[in-house]
Design an enzyme around this catalytic site. Structure first.
Site, PDB file in Angstrom:
ATOM      1  N   CYS A  85       0.562  -1.193  -0.125  1.00 21.59           N
ATOM      2  CA  CYS A  85      -0.096   0.271   0.155  1.00 21.59           C
ATOM      3  C   CYS A  85       0.362   1.411  -0.619  1.00 21.59           C
ATOM      4  O   CYS A  85       1.637   1.551  -0.794  1.00 21.59           O
ATOM      5  CB  CYS A  85      -0.647   0.095   1.119  1.00 21.59           C
ATOM      6  SG  CYS A  85      -2.267   0.916   0.922  1.00 21.59           S
ATOM      7  N   HIS A 188      -4.104  -5.254  -0.134  1.00 18.15           N
ATOM      8  CA  HIS A 188      -3.506  -5.332   0.697  1.00 18.15           C
ATOM      9  C   HIS A 188      -3.171  -7.101   1.443  1.00 18.15           C
ATOM     10  O   HIS A 188      -4.324  -7.433   1.917  1.00 18.15           O
ATOM     11  CB  HIS A 188      -3.986  -5.090   2.272  1.00 18.15           C
ATOM     12  CG  HIS A 188      -3.536  -3.312   2.782  1.00 18.15           C
ATOM     13  ND1 HIS A 188      -3.399  -2.568   3.480  1.00 18.15           N
ATOM     14  CD2 HIS A 188      -4.881  -2.708   2.213  1.00 18.15           C
ATOM     15  CE1 HIS A 188      -2.465  -1.698   3.261  1.00 18.15           C
ATOM     16  NE2 HIS A 188      -3.567  -1.412   2.636  1.00 18.15           N
ATOM     17  N   GLU A 190      -2.146  -8.851   3.480  1.00 16.85           N
ATOM     18  CA  GLU A 190      -1.632  -9.093   4.865  1.00 16.85           C
ATOM     19  C   GLU A 190      -3.679  -9.763   5.080  1.00 16.85           C
ATOM     20  O   GLU A 190      -4.039 -10.170   6.265  1.00 16.85           O
ATOM     21  CB  GLU A 190      -1.328  -8.339   6.134  1.00 16.85           C
ATOM     22  CG  GLU A 190      -1.823  -7.350   5.931  1.00 16.85           C
ATOM     23  CD  GLU A 190      -1.821  -6.101   4.839  1.00 16.85           C
ATOM     24  OE1 GLU A 190      -1.383  -6.737   3.834  1.00 16.85           O
ATOM     25  OE2 GLU A 190      -1.681  -4.957   5.515  1.00 16.85           O
TER      26      GLU A 190
END
Lengths: 207, 288
Positions: A85, A188, A190
């Protein structure tokens, strides 16, 4: 599985804990969240996470001299790094978020505000499918058109040769960039469930 | 193309996830960490964890609870409750939160919205508004003082957007826990006033309510709390039903795309012959 020394760069504003949770889930044990120069030097691979405004993030990096430390490791020692990001956006020459601010200048390009057709809300939040241009190395385990979680108002505007994946939100948005040992993703991983975990696995296995 | 999102709210009261009915009755469900883990495995798109006791008792967010809950959360986690200062937000980010949800602070301290948006980015700030029907219109409901405020949810959403909010979570007090479907009128009033993404919440009973919401408003996400808690694979089964008419993400290993779903939006039993065959089917574990 190779136990790599992974360091998540801590510069005060990233969602470091989320990234660490996801990587730990994959079984990597030598994982550190740090801003320490020695620790960063000893790492096999670096992650530059990001949640926050560009200027605030860059200021924090500079205040802790991480811009020079990372520059040395990434540009001279060719250490692999994955920016997430804003972590990816900071790799650009500059950004226009909250005024013009200089970035790390690793990948030729600039960060611009999303300029979308009517009926497309900013920020671009949610799950969007990506078109993969370069499978290797980070997308090697992902299916074509798989979904990732995006959450941003600015995007990385750069030459097509650096774009490894893009997504469609009224306009074509850069979803991932790569140049030599430097990788960046706008979404993202994650927070992209299994698809994101697969991306981390591919990235680490390529090292 | 951007998918419509299916989000889950977890209301936490004194460290326990609760089912909420009309903002005044609460039934215990279980530990936040377990609820998060299951919702994540079932393919939820986003989790919104709201601690309703923190603000009531005027205490800081329960960091250790958030830290535990985020451990197995690989989808975006928004956290709300007890946030009154920037240092609370910073600490929450370190505990695994990805976004923050402001409710009381958004009503009484719009500066906090601006400050948070400036430091952490607009995308990080969700403003949650509770709307209640009064006469022909709607008012914002103050859940701490249990009173109606003079401002309408639409006006408040617009003010929040101006201050820098990145998303609006609009919840209907009247529909909360009633299983009577979303308050389309309330949600539309907010959608029409803002350009940022809106999440609709309150009253969902099943996939049909979510389809209705997506077809009749411009929300980006449909949110439910209660009904996800009580059936196995509630999220992926719901998404399989929704996918027939709305573009949602369904990428779980068990995706129910081939299953028949009955009029109550539950899985129909497969034919005996199929079930018999399945006895001898080897299902490989997903390897990442």
């Amino acid at each position: 599985m190779k136990q790599l020394k992974i360091v998540i760069i801590d510069y005060g504003v990233g969602n470091t804990h989320s990234v660490s949770n996801a990587i730990k889930h994959l079984g990597y044990k030598q994982l550190k969240i740090s801003d320490n120069e020695q620790t960063i030097k000893e790492a096999d691979v670096l992650i530059l996470p990001g949640v926050g405004a560009f200027d605030e993030c860059m200021k924090n990096l500079k205040d802790s001299h991480l811009d020079t430390i990372l520059g040395e490791q990434v540009l001279e020692n060719k250490k692999p790094i994955l920016g997430i990001c804003v972590g990816m956006q900071m790799m650009a020459e500059f950004s226009e978020e909250n005024g013009i601010h200089q970035g790390l200048n690793w990948i030729h390009g600039m960060v611009k505000k999303l300029d979308l057709p009517k009926n497309f809300a900013v920020p671009h939040v949610g799950w969007n499918n990506v078109t993969i241009e370069h499978n290797e190395p980070i997308f090697s385990r992902n299916d074509e058109n798989c979904n990732f979680y995006f959450d941003h108002s600015y995007y990385f505007h750069c030459n097509e040769e650096y774009v490894s994946a893009w997504c469609d939100y009224g306009v074509k948005i850069t979803a991932a960039v790569q140049q030599d040992n430097i990788f960046g993703v706008q979404f993202h991983p994650e927070k992209s469930q299994t698809n994101g975990l697969k991306l981390f696995r591919s990235f680490f296995n390529s090292i | 193309m951007l998918k419509k999102r299916i989000a889950a709210t977890l209301l936490v009261k004194d460290g326990i996830v609760v089912q909420s009915i009309g903002f005044n009755k609460y039934l215990p469900v279980g530990k936040p960490a377990i609820a998060v883990e299951y919702l994540n495995q079932w393919g939820i798109d986003e989790i919104i964890l709201l601690d309703i006791s923190a603000t009531c008792k005027q205490i800081s967010p329960d960091y250790s609870m958030i830290k535990k809950a985020s451990l197995k959360c690989y989808v975006p986690l928004s956290v709300g409750g007890g946030i009154t200062e920037v240092r609370h937000i910073r600490e929450l980010m370190h505990c695994g939160a990805d976004k923050l949800s402001l409710n009381q602070s958004a009503i009484f301290n719009t500066d906090l919205i601006s400050e948070a948006a400036h430091i952490f980015g607009n995308q990080c700030v969700v403003v949650s508004i509770d709307g209640v029907k009064v006469g022909n219109g709607y008012c914002v409901y103050d859940y701490i003082k249990k009173t109606n405020l003079k401002i309408s949810p639409a006006e408040m959403a617009s003010k929040a957007e101006e201050a820098g909010a990145g998303e609006i979570l609009i919840n209907s007090v009247d529909r909360d826990g009633m299983y009577s479907g979303y308050d389309i009128e309330l949600i539309n009033s907010v959608c029409e006033k803002v350009t940022i993404p809106v999440i609709g919440c309150g009253g969902a009973k099943n996939a049909k309510d979510m389809i209705d919401l997506f077809q009749n408003t411009s929300v980006s996400a449909a949110c439910a709390g209660n009904f996800f808690h009580f059936t196995e694979h509630s999220v992926n089964v719901t998404k399989a039903s929704i996918l027939k008419s709305i573009n949602v993400r369904l990428e779980t290993y068990a995706n129910y795309k081939e299953n028949n779903i009955n009029e109550d939006f539950r899985l129909s039993k497969k034919a005996d012959s199929v079930l018999e065959e399945m006895l001898f089917m080897r299902i490989e574990k997903e390897v990442i």
